[in-house]
Design an enzyme around this catalytic site. Structure first.
Site, PDB file in Angstrom:
ATOM      1  N   ASP A 151       0.835  -1.201   0.000  1.00 51.07           N
ATOM      2  CA  ASP A 151       0.000   0.000   0.000  1.00 51.07           C
ATOM      3  C   ASP A 151       0.866   1.245   0.000  1.00 51.07           C
ATOM      4  O   ASP A 151       0.575   2.233   0.670  1.00 51.07           O
ATOM      5  CB  ASP A 151      -0.928  -0.011   1.219  1.00 51.07           C
ATOM      6  CG  ASP A 151      -2.034   1.036   1.114  1.00 51.07           C
ATOM      7  OD1 ASP A 151      -2.379   1.416  -0.005  1.00 51.07           O
ATOM      8  OD2 ASP A 151      -2.529   1.475   2.170  1.00 51.07           O
ATOM      9  N   CYS A 205     -20.745 -13.424  -3.926  1.00 52.16           N
ATOM     10  CA  CYS A 205     -21.596 -12.580  -3.081  1.00 52.16           C
ATOM     11  C   CYS A 205     -23.079 -12.859  -3.329  1.00 52.16           C
ATOM     12  O   CYS A 205     -23.907 -12.673  -2.428  1.00 52.16           O
ATOM     13  CB  CYS A 205     -21.299 -11.106  -3.333  1.00 52.16           C
ATOM     14  SG  CYS A 205     -19.794 -10.515  -2.519  1.00 52.16           S
ATOM     15  N   CYS A 208     -26.676 -11.350  -1.644  1.00 55.96           N
ATOM     16  CA  CYS A 208     -26.461 -10.812  -0.289  1.00 55.96           C
ATOM     17  C   CYS A 208     -26.187  -9.309  -0.339  1.00 55.96           C
ATOM     18  O   CYS A 208     -25.401  -8.832  -1.151  1.00 55.96           O
ATOM     19  CB  CYS A 208     -25.294 -11.534   0.379  1.00 55.96           C
ATOM     20  SG  CYS A 208     -24.917 -10.935   2.046  1.00 55.96           S
ATOM     21  N   CYS A 215     -23.919  -0.675   6.840  1.00 53.34           N
ATOM     22  CA  CYS A 215     -23.026   0.490   6.863  1.00 53.34           C
ATOM     23  C   CYS A 215     -23.670   1.650   7.624  1.00 53.34           C
ATOM     24  O   CYS A 215     -24.729   2.151   7.220  1.00 53.34           O
ATOM     25  CB  CYS A 215     -22.676   0.927   5.443  1.00 53.34           C
ATOM     26  SG  CYS A 215     -21.560   2.362   5.396  1.00 53.34           S
ATOM     27  N   CYS A 258     -13.268   1.342  10.556  1.00 56.03           N
ATOM     28  CA  CYS A 258     -14.552   0.676  10.789  1.00 56.03           C
ATOM     29  C   CYS A 258     -14.493  -0.727  10.198  1.00 56.03           C
ATOM     30  O   CYS A 258     -14.017  -0.918   9.082  1.00 56.03           O
ATOM     31  CB  CYS A 258     -15.676   1.480  10.143  1.00 56.03           C
ATOM     32  SG  CYS A 258     -17.332   0.765  10.336  1.00 56.03           S
ATOM     33  N   CYS A 265     -20.337  -9.756   7.202  1.00 55.86           N
ATOM     34  CA  CYS A 265     -20.218 -10.571   5.979  1.00 55.86           C
ATOM     35  C   CYS A 265     -20.247 -12.056   6.303  1.00 55.86           C
ATOM     36  O   CYS A 265     -19.465 -12.541   7.133  1.00 55.86           O
ATOM     37  CB  CYS A 265     -18.919 -10.222   5.263  1.00 55.86           C
ATOM     38  SG  CYS A 265     -18.607 -11.236   3.790  1.00 55.86           S
TER      39      CYS A 265
END
Length: 367
Positions: A151, A205, A208, A215, A258, A265
């Site tokens: 990163d 996914c 879902c 959020c 967060c 998930c």
């Protein structure tokens, strides 16, 4: 130590090694170093460029102007590191203990710090292990060009890892691994070795929408689209200004990052714990209360965040975040007292959030 690119010949004497056997050996070495996975990606991320441009056009990146730079290098890694023939992508799990599946803990007086940030800065750990991996490969095959990243450069690291089967991009825009969930950090070793590439994995996914629904600030504006300007991770880490009032209650007691979209998930029912000691919490950062953190002066902050990701936000913004958390906490007279007591120690930006927090506490007292 990784050799500089200018000191290494472009022609690499690795023809005597079977590329498939070398690839398998590299992966085994990566696992022994503590990486949870290792895949080999082709140095090509052109497909990601249109998506980034659309993201930038919508302004979803907020103040992260660095995302607007070096677009060509992001799409073509060989422009960043010449002679790159393959990219060794790795990941490190960072959970110290597995959370309760599909549950977001509710301890409103606690100061919540994202799980990746409670220990040592993973960027340093990742780069150190990648340099060790590079040295191990060099001992086996001879000189070759390499450069580690964590990163730390204009790289589509998630896209590269995804293209080689590290997982798929979830609707929250994070990478998900079918057997490990998403609580992991990514790293890359750019290499001049010609290694066979791994194939992408399929997405799972389905229908879902748990991450979108959970959020707190509704930052996931559509599947696979995150508006960073609403994201708690961006607001509490990257953003240095006055946080919009309409977002403050949603921030709750999250003072640095967060994890909610990951905690909820279903695939994180399979999340794995880390084998890397650097991720273990320091200075009680997994169990401190908001009021305890509010007592930190700048010297304490600097001492307790040495080598920590928390340094990124800076002391003033960190206290801004804690003030919001105290405002969102259940009413207690000590909360108001402590907020007012330290108000004049901070800049105007922090004072704005302190005043808001005092008003929130007073409103709860009156109700």
């Amino acid at each position: 130590m990784t050799q500089s690119l200018s000191s290494i010949p472009a022609r690499i004497p690795t023809q005597q090694f079977d590329p498939h056997a070398l690839k398998a050996w590299i992966k085994s070495q990566a696992l022994e170093l503590g990486f949870a996975d290792c895949v080999i990606a082709r140095p090509d991320a052109q497909d990601e460029l249109p998506r980034l441009k659309a993201y930038l056009d919508q302004g979803f990146h907020g103040d992260m102007k660095f995302l607007e730079e070096n677009l060509e290098k992001r799409a073509n890694p060989t422009l960043l590191v010449p002679h790159t023939k393959s990219i060794i992508c790795v990941r490190m799990n960072y959970l110290v203990e597995r959370p309760q599946p599909r549950t977001v803990p509710d301890f409103p007086n606690s100061a919540v710090i994202a799980r990746y940030a409670r220990g040592r800065d993973y960027h340093k750990t990742m780069r150190g292990k990648l340099k060790t991996l590079s040295n191990l490969i060099r001992e086996k095959v001879g000189p070759f060009e390499s450069r580690p990243f964590a990163d730390s450069a204009p790289i589509f690291e998630k896209s590269l890892a995804e293209s080689a089967g590290m997982g798929w991009t979830g609707k929250h825009t994070l990478l998900i691994h079918k057997k490990s969930g998403s609580f992991f950090a990514l790293g890359e070793l750019f290499s001049s070795l010609e290694l066979p590439f791994d194939e992408p994995a399929s997405a799972h996914c389905g229908s879902c929408t748990a991450c979108i629904d959970i959020c707190p600030t509704q930052a996931i504006v559509a599947p696979y689209q995150l508006d960073a300007r609403k994201c708690i991770a961006y607001l509490t880490i990257e953003y240095q200004g006055v946080i919009p009032e309409e977002l403050r209650r949603g921030i709750g007691n999250r003072v640095f990052g967060c994890d909610d979209c990951q905690l909820i998930c279903p695939w994180n029912s399979f999340a794995q714990t880390t084998t890397v000691a650097d991720f273990h919490p320091r200075h009680g950062l997994d169990r401190l209360s908001l009021i305890e953190l509010w007592q930190w002066d700048e010297a304490t902050f600097l001492a307790n965040t040495e080598g920590s990701p928390l340094r990124r936000t800076g002391y003033e913004s960190f206290m801004r975040n804690i003030a919001i958390g105290i405002g969102n906490a259940p009413y207690h007279p000590n909360n108001i007292e402590q907020l007012i007591l330290k108000r004049n120690q901070y800049s105007e930006i922090v004072q704005i959030h302190i005043d808001w927090a005092v008003q929130e506490q007073q409103s709860k007292r009156n109700n």
